[in-house]
Each structure stands twice: as structure tokens, then as C-alpha cells.
Design a protein around this motif. Sequence first.
Motif, PDB file in Angstrom:
ATOM      1  N   ASP A 413      76.619  48.491  13.119  1.00 49.60           N
ATOM      2  CA  ASP A 413      77.242  48.745  12.224  1.00 49.60           C
ATOM      3  C   ASP A 413      76.117  48.217  10.741  1.00 49.60           C
ATOM      4  OD1 ASP A 413      78.784  47.956   9.946  1.00 49.60           O
ATOM      5  OD2 ASP A 413      79.469  45.857  11.413  1.00 49.60           O
ATOM      6  N   TRP A 414      76.632  49.687  10.274  1.00 53.64           N
ATOM      7  CA  TRP A 414      75.053  50.215  10.031  1.00 53.64           C
ATOM      8  C   TRP A 414      75.774  49.500   8.195  1.00 53.64           C
ATOM      9  CZ3 TRP A 414      76.493  54.299   6.026  1.00 53.64           C
ATOM     10  CH2 TRP A 414      77.721  54.945   6.952  1.00 53.64           C
ATOM     11  N   VAL A 415      76.727  49.306   8.055  1.00 55.10           N
ATOM     12  CA  VAL A 415      77.534  49.741   6.945  1.00 55.10           C
ATOM     13  C   VAL A 415      77.015  48.160   6.112  1.00 55.10           C
ATOM     14  CG1 VAL A 415      79.729  50.260   5.391  1.00 55.10           C
ATOM     15  CG2 VAL A 415      79.264  51.606   7.244  1.00 55.10           C
ATOM     16  N   TYR A 416      77.913  47.385   6.670  1.00 52.35           N
ATOM     17  CA  TYR A 416      77.513  45.806   5.895  1.00 52.35           C
ATOM     18  C   TYR A 416      76.272  44.589   6.176  1.00 52.35           C
ATOM     19  CZ  TYR A 416      82.528  46.826   5.179  1.00 52.35           C
ATOM     20  OH  TYR A 416      83.125  47.496   4.629  1.00 52.35           O
ATOM     21  N   ASP A 417      75.884  44.593   5.120  1.00 54.72           N
ATOM     22  CA  ASP A 417      74.201  43.405   5.749  1.00 54.72           C
ATOM     23  C   ASP A 417      75.058  42.505   6.578  1.00 54.72           C
ATOM     24  OD1 ASP A 417      73.267  44.728   3.667  1.00 54.72           O
ATOM     25  OD2 ASP A 417      73.414  43.094   2.366  1.00 54.72           O
ATOM     26  N   ASN A 418      75.994  41.736   6.828  1.00 58.08           N
ATOM     27  CA  ASN A 418      76.218  40.810   6.968  1.00 58.08           C
ATOM     28  C   ASN A 418      76.722  39.984   8.954  1.00 58.08           C
ATOM     29  OD1 ASN A 418      74.489  39.357   5.666  1.00 58.08           O
ATOM     30  ND2 ASN A 418      76.770  38.239   4.155  1.00 58.08           N
ATOM     31  N   ARG A 419      78.347  41.662   8.585  1.00 61.92           N
ATOM     32  CA  ARG A 419      78.786  41.275   9.500  1.00 61.92           C
ATOM     33  C   ARG A 419      78.675  41.697  11.278  1.00 61.92           C
ATOM     34  NH1 ARG A 419      83.498  46.147   9.296  1.00 61.92           N
ATOM     35  NH2 ARG A 419      82.555  47.676  10.286  1.00 61.92           N
ATOM     36  N   LEU A 435      71.856  39.601  19.610  1.00 58.87           N
ATOM     37  CA  LEU A 435      71.743  40.873  18.042  1.00 58.87           C
ATOM     38  C   LEU A 435      70.619  40.945  17.987  1.00 58.87           C
ATOM     39  CD1 LEU A 435      72.762  40.733  15.248  1.00 58.87           C
ATOM     40  CD2 LEU A 435      71.421  38.121  14.452  1.00 58.87           C
ATOM     41  N   LEU A 436      69.759  42.356  17.756  1.00 51.39           N
ATOM     42  CA  LEU A 436      68.608  43.124  18.033  1.00 51.39           C
ATOM     43  C   LEU A 436      68.252  42.400  15.983  1.00 51.39           C
ATOM     44  CD1 LEU A 436      70.025  45.819  20.300  1.00 51.39           C
ATOM     45  CD2 LEU A 436      68.436  43.899  20.548  1.00 51.39           C
ATOM     46  N   ASP A 437      69.524  42.590  15.575  1.00 50.35           N
ATOM     47  CA  ASP A 437      68.646  42.561  13.753  1.00 50.35           C
ATOM     48  C   ASP A 437      70.135  42.707  13.149  1.00 50.35           C
ATOM     49  OD1 ASP A 437      70.343  45.465  13.205  1.00 50.35           O
ATOM     50  OD2 ASP A 437      68.559  46.500  14.093  1.00 50.35           O
ATOM     51  N   PRO A 438      69.942  42.209  12.067  1.00 49.56           N
ATOM     52  CA  PRO A 438      71.411  42.212  10.694  1.00 49.56           C
ATOM     53  C   PRO A 438      72.603  43.382  11.434  1.00 49.56           C
ATOM     54  CG  PRO A 438      69.158  41.645   9.498  1.00 49.56           C
ATOM     55  CD  PRO A 438      68.422  42.544  11.045  1.00 49.56           C
ATOM     56  N   HIS A 439      71.909  44.809  11.700  1.00 45.92           N
ATOM     57  CA  HIS A 439      73.061  45.272  11.890  1.00 45.92           C
ATOM     58  C   HIS A 439      72.921  46.172  12.992  1.00 45.92           C
ATOM     59  CE1 HIS A 439      73.394  46.680   7.624  1.00 45.92           C
ATOM     60  NE2 HIS A 439      71.791  46.143   7.682  1.00 45.92           N
ATOM     61  N   ARG A 440      72.547  45.383  13.762  1.00 40.97           N
ATOM     62  CA  ARG A 440      72.687  46.141  15.282  1.00 40.97           C
ATOM     63  C   ARG A 440      72.808  44.760  16.809  1.00 40.97           C
ATOM     64  NH1 ARG A 440      68.005  49.189  18.377  1.00 40.97           N
ATOM     65  NH2 ARG A 440      67.118  47.174  17.063  1.00 40.97           N
ATOM     66  N   VAL A 441      73.770  44.899  17.514  1.00 44.91           N
ATOM     67  CA  VAL A 441      74.275  44.110  18.666  1.00 44.91           C
ATOM     68  C   VAL A 441      74.246  44.537  19.709  1.00 44.91           C
ATOM     69  CG1 VAL A 441      75.859  42.140  18.934  1.00 44.91           C
ATOM     70  CG2 VAL A 441      75.354  42.779  16.975  1.00 44.91           C
ATOM     71  N   LEU A 442      74.189  44.134  21.202  1.00 40.30           N
ATOM     72  CA  LEU A 442      73.673  44.806  21.996  1.00 40.30           C
ATOM     73  C   LEU A 442      74.675  43.988  23.034  1.00 40.30           C
ATOM     74  CD1 LEU A 442      72.568  46.772  23.632  1.00 40.30           C
ATOM     75  CD2 LEU A 442      71.228  45.174  24.293  1.00 40.30           C
ATOM     76  N   VAL A 443      76.001  44.535  23.658  1.00 36.64           N
ATOM     77  CA  VAL A 443      77.296  43.782  24.376  1.00 36.64           C
ATOM     78  C   VAL A 443      76.935  44.075  25.625  1.00 36.64           C
ATOM     79  CG1 VAL A 443      79.465  42.844  24.323  1.00 36.64           C
ATOM     80  CG2 VAL A 443      78.593  43.869  22.474  1.00 36.64           C
ATOM     81  N   GLU A 444      77.209  42.456  26.378  1.00 38.40           N
ATOM     82  CA  GLU A 444      76.332  42.591  28.419  1.00 38.40           C
ATOM     83  C   GLU A 444      78.299  42.538  28.253  1.00 38.40           C
ATOM     84  OE1 GLU A 444      75.399  43.346  31.279  1.00 38.40           O
ATOM     85  OE2 GLU A 444      74.109  43.331  29.866  1.00 38.40           O
ATOM     86  N   GLY A 445      79.197  43.203  29.078  1.00 36.10           N
ATOM     87  CA  GLY A 445      80.177  42.713  29.680  1.00 36.10           C
ATOM     88  C   GLY A 445      80.338  42.806  31.373  1.00 36.10           C
TER      89      GLY A 445
END
Length: 509
Positions: A413-419, A435-445
Motif C-alpha cells: 500500500d504505497w499511497v498511505y503512510d499508516n494504513r 509488517l515489513l515497513d509502513p507500506h508493506r505487509v506479508l500475509v500468511e494463509g
Amino acid sequence: MADDYLVRIGRLIRDARQHRGWTQSQLAEALGTSQSAVNRIERGNQNISLEMIARIGEALDSEIVSLGYAGPMHLRVVGGRRLSGAIDVKTSKNACVALLCASLLNKGRTVLRRVARIEEVYRLLEVLSSIGVRTRWINGGVDLELVPPAELDMAAIDAEAAVRTRSIIMFLGPLLHRMDSFRLPYAGGCDLGTRTIEPHMIALRRFGLDVAATEGQYHARVDRQVRPDRPIVLTERGDTVTENALLAAARHDGVTVIRNASSNYMVQDLCFFLEALGVRVEGIGTTTLTVHGVPHIDVDVDYSPSEDPVEAMSLLAAAVVTESELTVRRVPIEFLEIELAVLEEMGLDHDRTPEYVADNGRTRLVDLTVRPSKLEAPIDKIHPMPFPGLNIDNVPFFAAIAAVAQGQTLIHDWVYDNRAIYLTDLNRLGGRLQLLDPHRVLVEGPTRWRAAEMMCPPALRPAVVVLLAMMAADGTSVLRNVYVINRGYEDLAERLNSVGAQIEIFRDI
């Protein structure tokens, strides 16, 4: 009771009555009293008992009135239930707020059909009413009528309502045609990090607007000698930036070319509305818009905004996360095609009806039926792009969808700082999001959801994502302080209950 308290209670009653679409006479009839008595109550000129406040609240179906200054609204969710049946998509939140701002261009009567009854709309109506615009719900509270005054009273603006919505920024475009100087409170809305208004200013300065931000207000002045003499190139392809430029161009006496414009759904609805006002717009649906402005607009206009593709995505995600078969009707397919292509890649089982036309006569709709599916994580990362890419507001729903898919999904999510940070709230419900950084999340399912009690995230779409996960989790969850959801969704809990969810609305007493 102190007199000022009576006045505040009266205002609450008046607002609740207007939101219900009732006249004073209709409320008086429901209470078995006179219209003059209701008028005195709303003006704060009559003592009122707690019993009468409760009766008014029951008549208007408004807990805000029945409790006075009520505490925040919460949701109690009994999860693990399958959804079934069919549910309609409501009109677009983002289009409705843009059209409310655009009504300031018109000196005539504006009627908007099937307006979303959401907090964001209510806040804008409070602002419009405070500056002299006559607003009322008509046709049983379904449609909205707006009639402007000859002169707007900007000194009386409801600052408290204004700071609770970022949409107030779209007053700049229409107001620069109505007055040489004015003030607006700072724009508020979701907590999504720092969001500069400089792209708006770059566009609007070309129309002579100069804005200084001091003491919690925008101080605006207009130089009538300044006119756009070449195409306006937007420095970001943002939706509200494009809308503000359109609103400024609509009453500019000449032709304005806007480049790098958003072609997203709310921008298209605004263009269609401007055409109904007599403003010719070329290039709708593209990134170059040519606006043939009309310096004076005084027409009675009747317009139906189209359905909300982000709400449609919310409902599709609800079906996917709860492993349900659900038909979502009136889906604006043009604005969900990329999302559906990604879901098809992940293994979603669904079908769609032939296309039909929305009430605005332009937007293409379908009905979508989603079935329980065995999903696999997508090969590529999930990331937003300007339309016709994957919608920025639909990215959070892929966090919940990826959580029920097999494998790892990277969401950027490169657009918003916090989302992206708020998406990790799903971990409280059994999710495995890193949470990899404020813009990237790794989801495990896949995820085995579990019930929890938690505060609502302060951003609209992540808040709904948490609610959807609670619907999938066995047991009873509590989501506290859901005002942010009510900003963007009309009666979401009740509508989900109509297709099999079990969600109870409650307040702390």
C-alpha cells in the motif's frame, strides 16, 4: 436545565428529524403534539422531560436523541455464520460527497437520488446548512434536495463538522467563483498519515486562488485577473485533486484542459453531474479532460449517482472470508474488473449477469454471485494503481482475502503512510500478518480466525476488514467505537444481518 443545554438538545432533535426526512408537522403527529410545540423544542425555547426525549428518539429511530450526548457506537459480532441470499450495493460514498460540494456551483435546486445515509454525508450537510444552504431529505428520506441562498454565510460555518471530513477541501473549487476571500477549517477524515493539499493548490492557483494555512484554517483569496492560459497538469493523479480542478473549471468562462486527471468512478460521476448542469466535459474516462465552463449556473437539476465499487468489494470480501455463497447486486463492473481478475487468478468461483445500465444512464452494472472457493495466494504482489488499475481503497480487503488463501501474499500500500500498519490488527483475530515497513505487509494463509474484543482502527477500510474477520471467527467478538465505519457505509451491520450475519449494535450507558 440550562438554556444552552435546551438549545443543544433542540439541535440534536432537529438534525435527527431532518436526517429522517420528516417535517416538524410529521414529528408532531407521531408525538401527539402540535407543530408549534416541536418548533419551540427545536429552538430550545421549551422545557423537555427525559420521557419526551425518549419518545422523540423512538419516533425518529435515533439513539443520539434518546441518549442526548451518546457514547460511541459498538458492534457485537457472533461469527462463524455463513451468508446467503442477495444484497444490493448502495450509491457511491465518494461520488455523493463530491456532488454535495458541486451543488455549490448551482444557484438552482439540486436533487440527488438515493444519497448514501452516512456520517460523511451528514457532516457535509451540517456544514452546508450552517452557511445557508437549505437541505432536506425528500421522498421518504431516500433523496436529498439542496437549495442555496443568494449569498453564503461563511462566517457561520460549522467548524466542528467541517474538521471531521476531508471532503471539505472540495469547497475550494466552487467557492472561488462565489467570493473574493473566505476561510475554511482544516480538512480531517481518516487517520492515514500526512496528506498534503499542495497538489490541490497547484491546480487551483491557475484560477487565481491563493491559500495560506494558519491557526487551524485555510485563508483563501482570489485574484480575478488570473486565468488558466495553458493546460493544467496535475502533479498527482488523485481523485479529490481532479474533482477540485473540475469544480474550478466548471464556472470558468472558457475552456480548461486538465491533464494527468483521475478517471476513477467518483470523477466520472462528477463529470456526468456537471453535464447535467450544462457544463460540457470531453474525455470522461480518460486522463485528459476538456471542460467548457459556464460562468453562471442556475438550473433545477435531478441526478442519480452510481453505485459504490468499494462497497461492492467489501461485500464480495465478506462472502469470501466467511466461505459463503452470496449474490451482490448492482456492481459497477468497470471499476472492479482488475480486482476480479486477481481473484480469478487466486481461484475464486463466481459468475456474473449480463451488463445493465445504472440510474445515471452511463455506468455499467452487473450482479455477481460468489461461491466458496479454495484460494491460492497470487503470484504477484497486491498493489494499487490509478484507475483502471486495482483501486487504492480495495487493497485492504485483499488482506482479509489473502489470510484465507493458501500461501504468502505481499500487499504493498504505497499511497498511505499508516494504513498498512492498521491491517496488522487482523493478528488479534488469529491472522498472521508481518509488517515489513509502513507500506508493506506479508500475509500468511490460511487462517483460523478467533474471536476478540478490540478498538476499531481509525481508518475506514481497515476497520471494515476487521469486521469481516470477526464475522468469520467462531465465537463472539466486540468492535468498539465504529464511527469510522459509519462515515462510509449506510446501515452496514443491519444489511449484513439481512443475509445471515449476526451483528448487534450497542452503546455504553
